[in-house]
Design an enzyme around this catalytic site. Sequence first.
Site, PDB file in Angstrom:
ATOM      1  N   SER A   1     -10.389   5.957  -5.246  1.00  0.00           N
ATOM      2  CA  SER A   1     -10.641   5.397  -3.913  1.00  0.00           C
ATOM      3  C   SER A   1     -12.141   5.339  -3.686  1.00  0.00           C
ATOM      4  O   SER A   1     -12.901   6.053  -4.357  1.00  0.00           O
ATOM      5  CB  SER A   1      -9.993   6.334  -2.883  1.00  0.00           C
ATOM      6  OG  SER A   1     -10.440   6.060  -1.597  1.00  0.00           O
TER       7      SER A   1
ATOM      8  N   TYR B   1      -8.797  14.770   0.901  1.00  0.00           N
ATOM      9  CA  TYR B   1      -8.520  13.521   0.164  1.00  0.00           C
ATOM     10  C   TYR B   1      -9.743  13.164  -0.702  1.00  0.00           C
ATOM     11  O   TYR B   1      -9.607  12.861  -1.893  1.00  0.00           O
ATOM     12  CB  TYR B   1      -8.199  12.406   1.161  1.00  0.00           C
ATOM     13  CG  TYR B   1      -7.811  11.077   0.550  1.00  0.00           C
ATOM     14  CD1 TYR B   1      -6.533  10.873   0.035  1.00  0.00           C
ATOM     15  CD2 TYR B   1      -8.707  10.009   0.507  1.00  0.00           C
ATOM     16  CE1 TYR B   1      -6.162   9.652  -0.511  1.00  0.00           C
ATOM     17  CE2 TYR B   1      -8.350   8.783  -0.040  1.00  0.00           C
ATOM     18  CZ  TYR B   1      -7.070   8.613  -0.547  1.00  0.00           C
ATOM     19  OH  TYR B   1      -6.718   7.395  -1.086  1.00  0.00           O
TER      20      TYR B   1
HETATM   21  N1  NAD Z   1      -3.802   2.162   0.757  1.00  0.00           N
HETATM   22  C1  NAD Z   1      -5.104   2.372   0.751  1.00  0.00           C
HETATM   23  O1  NAD Z   1      -5.829   2.075   1.712  1.00  0.00           O
HETATM   24  C2  NAD Z   1      -5.751   2.978  -0.460  1.00  0.00           C
HETATM   25  C3  NAD Z   1      -7.144   2.907  -0.590  1.00  0.00           C
HETATM   26  C4  NAD Z   1      -7.762   3.481  -1.703  1.00  0.00           C
HETATM   27  C5  NAD Z   1      -6.998   4.097  -2.657  1.00  0.00           C
HETATM   28  N2  NAD Z   1      -5.645   4.162  -2.522  1.00  0.00           N
HETATM   29  C6  NAD Z   1      -4.874   4.868  -3.534  1.00  0.00           C
HETATM   30  O2  NAD Z   1      -3.962   3.957  -4.127  1.00  0.00           O
HETATM   31  C7  NAD Z   1      -2.816   4.676  -4.583  1.00  0.00           C
HETATM   32  C8  NAD Z   1      -1.560   3.981  -4.081  1.00  0.00           C
HETATM   33  O3  NAD Z   1      -1.570   4.041  -2.663  1.00  0.00           O
HETATM   34  P1  NAD Z   1      -0.634   3.122  -1.754  1.00  0.00           P
HETATM   35  O4  NAD Z   1      -1.492   2.574  -0.687  1.00  0.00           O
HETATM   36  O5  NAD Z   1       0.164   2.218  -2.597  1.00  0.00           O
HETATM   37  O6  NAD Z   1       0.274   4.273  -1.098  1.00  0.00           O
HETATM   38  P2  NAD Z   1       1.840   4.289  -0.791  1.00  0.00           P
HETATM   39  O7  NAD Z   1       2.016   5.438   0.163  1.00  0.00           O
HETATM   40  O8  NAD Z   1       2.347   2.958  -0.404  1.00  0.00           O
HETATM   41  O9  NAD Z   1       2.476   4.663  -2.202  1.00  0.00           O
HETATM   42  C9  NAD Z   1       2.343   5.919  -2.788  1.00  0.00           C
HETATM   43  C10 NAD Z   1       3.567   6.183  -3.649  1.00  0.00           C
HETATM   44  O10 NAD Z   1       3.372   7.446  -4.287  1.00  0.00           O
HETATM   45  C11 NAD Z   1       4.598   8.158  -4.243  1.00  0.00           C
HETATM   46  N3  NAD Z   1       4.328   9.587  -4.341  1.00  0.00           N
HETATM   47  C12 NAD Z   1       3.775  10.395  -3.411  1.00  0.00           C
HETATM   48  N4  NAD Z   1       3.724  11.640  -3.870  1.00  0.00           N
HETATM   49  C13 NAD Z   1       4.259  11.629  -5.113  1.00  0.00           C
HETATM   50  C14 NAD Z   1       4.485  12.621  -6.089  1.00  0.00           C
HETATM   51  N5  NAD Z   1       4.183  13.891  -5.862  1.00  0.00           N
HETATM   52  N6  NAD Z   1       5.045  12.251  -7.267  1.00  0.00           N
HETATM   53  C15 NAD Z   1       5.384  10.973  -7.493  1.00  0.00           C
HETATM   54  N7  NAD Z   1       5.203   9.987  -6.597  1.00  0.00           N
HETATM   55  C16 NAD Z   1       4.649  10.316  -5.423  1.00  0.00           C
HETATM   56  C17 NAD Z   1       5.215   7.780  -2.890  1.00  0.00           C
HETATM   57  O11 NAD Z   1       6.601   8.047  -2.847  1.00  0.00           O
HETATM   58  C18 NAD Z   1       4.869   6.306  -2.831  1.00  0.00           C
HETATM   59  O12 NAD Z   1       5.880   5.519  -3.415  1.00  0.00           O
HETATM   60  C19 NAD Z   1      -2.984   6.103  -4.076  1.00  0.00           C
HETATM   61  O13 NAD Z   1      -3.480   6.924  -5.096  1.00  0.00           O
HETATM   62  C20 NAD Z   1      -4.003   5.965  -2.979  1.00  0.00           C
HETATM   63  O14 NAD Z   1      -4.717   7.167  -2.769  1.00  0.00           O
HETATM   64  C21 NAD Z   1      -5.003   3.604  -1.457  1.00  0.00           C
END
Ligand code: NAD
Length: 309
Positions: free
Chosen positions: A177, A190
């Site tokens: 991120s 985070y």
């Molecule tokens: N959405 C944003 O703004 C953003 C920005 C920067 C980085 N990210 C990163 O991108 C990645 C994906 O995020 P997203 O926005 O798709 O989030 P999301 O919440 O839509 O998806 C996350 C997924 O991870 C799964 N998950 C959570 N804990 C888990 C575990 N212990 N074991 C297995 N699966 C697990 C959840 O069930 C979910 O399906 C993350 O690492 C997040 O930190 C997201």
Amino acid sequence: MSSNLESAKDLLVFLGKSLLSILEVLLSYVIPKQRKNVAGEIVLITGSGSGLGRLLALQFARLGSVLVLWDVNKEANEETCQLAREAGAARVHAYICDCSRKEEVYSVADQVKKEVGDVSILINNAGIVTGRKFLECPDDLMEKSLDVNFKAHLWTYKAFLPAMIANNHGHLVCISSSAGLIGVNGLADYCASKFAAVGFAESMFVELFALKQKGIKTTIVCPFFIKTGMFEGCTTKWPTLLPILDPEYAVRKIVDAILQETLYLYMPKFLYFTMFLKSFLPIKTGMLLADYLGIFHVMDGFSGQKKKA
Ligand SMILES: NC(=O)c1ccc[n+]([C@@H]2O[C@H](COP(=O)([O-])OP(=O)(O)OC[C@H]3O[C@@H](n4cnc5c(N)ncnc54)[C@H](O)[C@@H]3O)[C@@H](O)[C@H]2O)c1
């Protein structure tokens, strides 16, 4: 005398190779790097039940890869599995795996090796966010952030890297991120987990480079907010410079970076400039800039991922 000659030779070789590497990068702006073929590659995506993980699964399904989908949420993951089949994936394997639990990672990884084969593209994507100020955040939630967002990467590498080394073939993808590059108020746990993920992936890149494992690639992804619901309620004061990204766009860029074997992907582009400024601006000026860009308030409206009914 001869050691002077050796040193001069080393310096010339270093300068020549450095110049070539810079020319190579400049050339890639004119002639984009060829995309690699991932048809038949075994791609494991953690957190594939929603958001980026699901969209990544659909993209790799269209590219003909064999999919291994891991999520804690069984129903959501099966939904992704179904969508991937509809998108053209011939082989999709869904597993329930809480990747924050080391023993579970090792045991499901063994199952994958037996049932599917050696994973050649590992995408550590699962992530969670507490979104609370440090002193208001319960210890167990902070520990969970580190376990899911960072430590899971250690266990998955331990499980799948040996086969990549044996085959001198593989790709390690870290979904971190912008919070893994710049500290943000209200996101301390985070940020710590995402900085750790970047540090680990970068160190492993260097370790594999030093071991001359040229067939194993690394991609480290650092995006600003994406509209997946994870950071629901968060805002940006300057959407032109720091837009809240569209998930389809973000995933297209991530897949491009993987196919072109790019090491770092920051989104949006303004982040590259921010990192450049961070490296030399006086801290007071940096904080004034952060204040001007509204960074201290991005988390004010945070409500987070809504649970599906
Ligand atoms: N959405 C944003 O703004 C953003 C920005 C920067 C980085 N990210 C990163 O991108 C990645 C994906 O995020 P997203 O926005 O798709 O989030 P999301 O919440 O839509 O998806 C996350 C997924 O991870 C799964 N998950 C959570 N804990 C888990 C575990 N212990 N074991 C297995 N699966 C697990 C959840 O069930 C979910 O399906 C993350 O690492 C997040 O930190 C997201």
